[in-house]
Design an enzyme around this catalytic site. Structure first.
Site, PDB file in Angstrom:
ATOM      1  N   GLY A 400       0.831  -1.202   0.000  1.00  0.00           N
ATOM      2  CA  GLY A 400       0.000   0.000   0.000  1.00  0.00           C
ATOM      3  C   GLY A 400       0.867   1.255   0.000  1.00  0.00           C
ATOM      4  N   SER A 401       0.368   2.296   0.627  1.00  0.00           N
ATOM      5  CA  SER A 401       1.039   3.598   0.548  1.00  0.00           C
ATOM      6  C   SER A 401       2.352   3.681   1.307  1.00  0.00           C
ATOM      7  CB  SER A 401       0.091   4.692   1.056  1.00  0.00           C
ATOM      8  OG  SER A 401      -0.977   4.865   0.151  1.00  0.00           O
ATOM      9  N   THR A 402       2.685   2.664   2.097  1.00  0.00           N
ATOM     10  CA  THR A 402       4.002   2.701   2.746  1.00  0.00           C
ATOM     11  C   THR A 402       5.123   2.656   1.711  1.00  0.00           C
ATOM     12  OG1 THR A 402       4.077   0.281   3.022  1.00  0.00           O
ATOM     13  CG2 THR A 402       3.121   1.582   4.829  1.00  0.00           C
TER      14      THR A 402
END
Length: 660
Positions: A400-402
């Site tokens: 995801g956005s990590t």
């Protein structure tokens, strides 16, 4: 006259020669039958007096029991010069045994002449020279200790220790209140009454100790079971494997169990026996060859119940212990804060690469496998659908956005991202042109004018999709590799290898754009992401991850300057804003007096755009002030209630306790 003496001398020589030949024939026959285990015909070589002193059955049984018991092989005998005066044939004997080679040079084979034939005068001294009538040959196992597993602070989290067996003396137990005592035991031990009844019924000797279960030495159940011998309830101490009594360590440590027939068959080194316990999971399995001990053997003569002489001995080889970089306190703290949610957590020291926590949730208590599993434990496992069987810290997840840290760093390093450039983005979805058809990149935030800092703080998917398309697939793949994505991490434990895509390449713009904000086909472990964010706390460097410490352990750089000195402050500021500023997506992780940098992430697991799928929630954080810890946590199925902000709160609680 001379001729007469010559003939006489010749006859004497012939007689002596015939006699010597008979002695050699007797010895050779004795040797052949002993080597070939032909004890029945060996008995026939004995003198009549010897046969009267020992029956053929006892003779055969004695040899078979002793030679098979010591596992005698490669038996070799060498005849010495005959003692004609005393009717003795000296000989040397050597053999291989389970305790190693055994060699004797003091054997004597006595013989007599009966009815023109030489016969052996037998005694136990022909088994071993120092044996006497009534002696026994004993084989004793010299137990080897299995190595312990220690955490970084020297706490034993797996060791050989004491277990307490709860058992029953049937003849006493059955005298009164049998049924009520069975019910009481079942209640205290949290097992079925049928388990106890079945074990009692299987026993045929009322004076035998009937084992029911094993308990840890510190088990509170013992308080009501000790000192009840007069009721037929007994406790016995024994050695066993003891683990830190907490579920947080189960998936990491694993457990030992009895060796299987197949495993024994595949034991090419020959170090195991049918009673061996071997590592079946976790570190116990990975480091089996290091931790295992190899039992020794002593073969000795027993006389009147006492050992009188050791014939051969092979000393036990104790297993070696290992020390982990794991901090037991942080391991337990992290697991407890995850509160049974399905997921993974990894914490590392940014400046050394030492792995401080490797958590898979839910997990199991390793002591279940060396003691027993209660009814409550079994019911709990059923309730969670045996999710504790999956090792999640070794598993791959979409980040995801990590992943946006990696896209941002790569863009800055390749100069395809200008941190001060403002992109104008209208609406919640975007595509570069109509060639994408109905496929669009979507975002949750609504800001129109976005620079890098805002894109990180508000987690703008469209900004990072645009950035990925601008830098190109080769640069993004190389950037991911710089942050360990797609590379094998040799940490001393089998962790699944991350990937940038299923094929290792990115051959479409849609896949490239999706990868830029952490979707697409990219798959990582929590270790990958903890290491990635550790660069923010370690001058842009990523250290070699280490799980097992030794005297030669030293910190070394795995990836140098993945974030340059020029770009490091930019990213530290932006990823700190995620937490430190009130409108950042990770604001719930803010800890007064502690400067953190980090990123939230929500990975959508679905087969096509527009579907409703599963969501995994991420939060990764690293402390910039002390560089003490970088931690990544992912929780599965957060759409069912916890939400990604719930993962942020988990990390907040962990770091609040650990850093303060």
């Amino acid at each position: 006259m001379n001729r007469f003496f010559s003939i006489l001398l010749l006859c004497l020589l012939l007689l002596v020669g015939c006699s010597s030949n008979k002695q050699e024939l007797l010895f050779n026959s004795f040797s052949e039958k002993l080597v070939n285990e032909d004890y029945e015909n060996l008995y026939l070589l004995l003198s009549s007096e010897s046969q009267q002193s020992v029956s053929q059955e006892d003779f055969i049984t004695k040899y078979k029991n002793i030679y098979s018991g010591i596992e005698a092989t490669n038996i070799q005998l060498e005849m010495g010069e005959v003692d004609k005066e005393n009717n003795l044939i000296p000989f040397n004997l050597s053999m291989d045994t389970k305790a190693g080679e055994m060699s004797f040079s003091s054997f004597e084979l006595p013989f007599v002449k009966e009815e023109g034939e030489l016969r052996i005068v037998w005694s136990e001294k022909l088994i071993f020279p120092m044996m006497e009538n009534g002696d026994k040959v004993r084989v004793r196992t010299l137990s080897a200790n299995r190595g312990s597993i220690f955490d970084r602070n020297g706490e034993a989290i797996a060791k050989d220790g004491t277990l307490i067996t709860i058992g029953i003396h049937p003849s006493v137990f059955d005298q009164e209140n049998r049924d009520s005592k069975i019910k009481e035991l079942a209640t205290i031990l949290d097992i079925n009454e049928e388990t106890i009844i079945k074990k009692l019924n299987a026993n045929k000797n009322p004076d035998h100790f009937v084992s029911i279960v094993d308990l840890l030495e510190e088990s509170p159940k013992l308080a009501s079971l000790q000192n009840r011998q007069n009721e037929g309830i007994l406790t016995q101490a024994k050695q066993g494997r003891v683990y830190k009594n907490d579920e947080s360590f189960g998936r990491l440590l694993g457990y030992i169990r009895p060796i299987t027939e197949e495993e024994l068959k595949n034991d090419e080194e020959g170090v195991y026996t049918t009673t061996s316990l071997i590592g079946k999971a976790g570190l116990e399995q990975v480091y089996e060859s290091t931790l295992r001990g190899i039992n020794g053997v002593e073969i000795y003569i027993e006389r009147d119940g006492h050992k009188v002489e050791t014939l051969a001995i092979k000393e036990a080889q104790h297993g070696s212990s290992i020390t982990l970089s794991i901090d037991a306190r942080l391991q337990k703290l992290t697991y407890d804060k995850m509160n049974g949610e399905k997921g993974s957590a990894t914490a590392v020291n940014p400046t050394t690469g030492e792995i401080l926590a490797l958590v898979s949730s839910p997990s199991y208590n390793s002591n279940w496998f060396t003691t027993y599993m209660t009814k409550s434990d079994q019911q709990h496992r059923e309730n969670i659908k045996y999710e504790d069987e999956k090792n999640r810290f070794a598993s791959l997840y979409s980040p995801g956005s990590t992943f946006k840290l990696i896209t941002a760093a790569t863009g800055l390093e390749t100069q395809t991202i200008n941190p001060t450039e403002i992109k104008t983005i209208n609406g919640s979805q975007w595509q570069p042109d109509s060639s994408w058809g109905n496929y669009n990149i979507r975002r949750i935030n609504s800001q129109m004018n976005i620079d890098l800092r805002k894109a990180i703080k508000y987690s703008d998917n469209i900004y990072f999709a645009m950035s990925a398309l601008k830098m190109g697939s080769d640069s993004l793949i190389q950037g991911a590799n710089n942050f360990t994505i797609g590379e094998k991490l040799n940490v001393g434990y089998p962790i699944n290898q991350s990937q940038i895509s299923n094929s290792g390449t990115i051959n479409s713009d849609i896949l490239l754009a999706d990868t830029g904000y952490g979707q697409g086909e990219i798959m990582v472990t929590t270790l990958n992401m903890a290491l990635a964010y550790s660069a923010l706390s370690n001058k842009g460097n990523i250290m070699n991850p280490t799980l097992v410490l030794n005297d030669n352990s030293s910190a070394s750089v795995l990836k140098e300057s993945v974030i340059s000195a020029e770009n490091l402050p930019i990213l530290q500021d932006a990823f700190s804003a995620v937490i430190e500023e009130s409108d950042g997506t990770g604001r719930l992780a803010k800890i007064d007096g502690v400067k953190l940098a980090g990123k939230t992430g929500t990975a959508e697991i679905k087969s096509s755009q527009g579907e409703t799928g599963h969501e995994n929630g991420w939060f990764v954080a690293t402390d910039l002030d002390s560089s003490k810890v970088s931690i990544a946590v992912v929780v599965e199925d957060v759409q069912e209630g916890l939400g990604t902000l719930g993962v942020v709160s988990i990390v907040h609680d962990i770091l609040t306790d650990y850093l303060k």
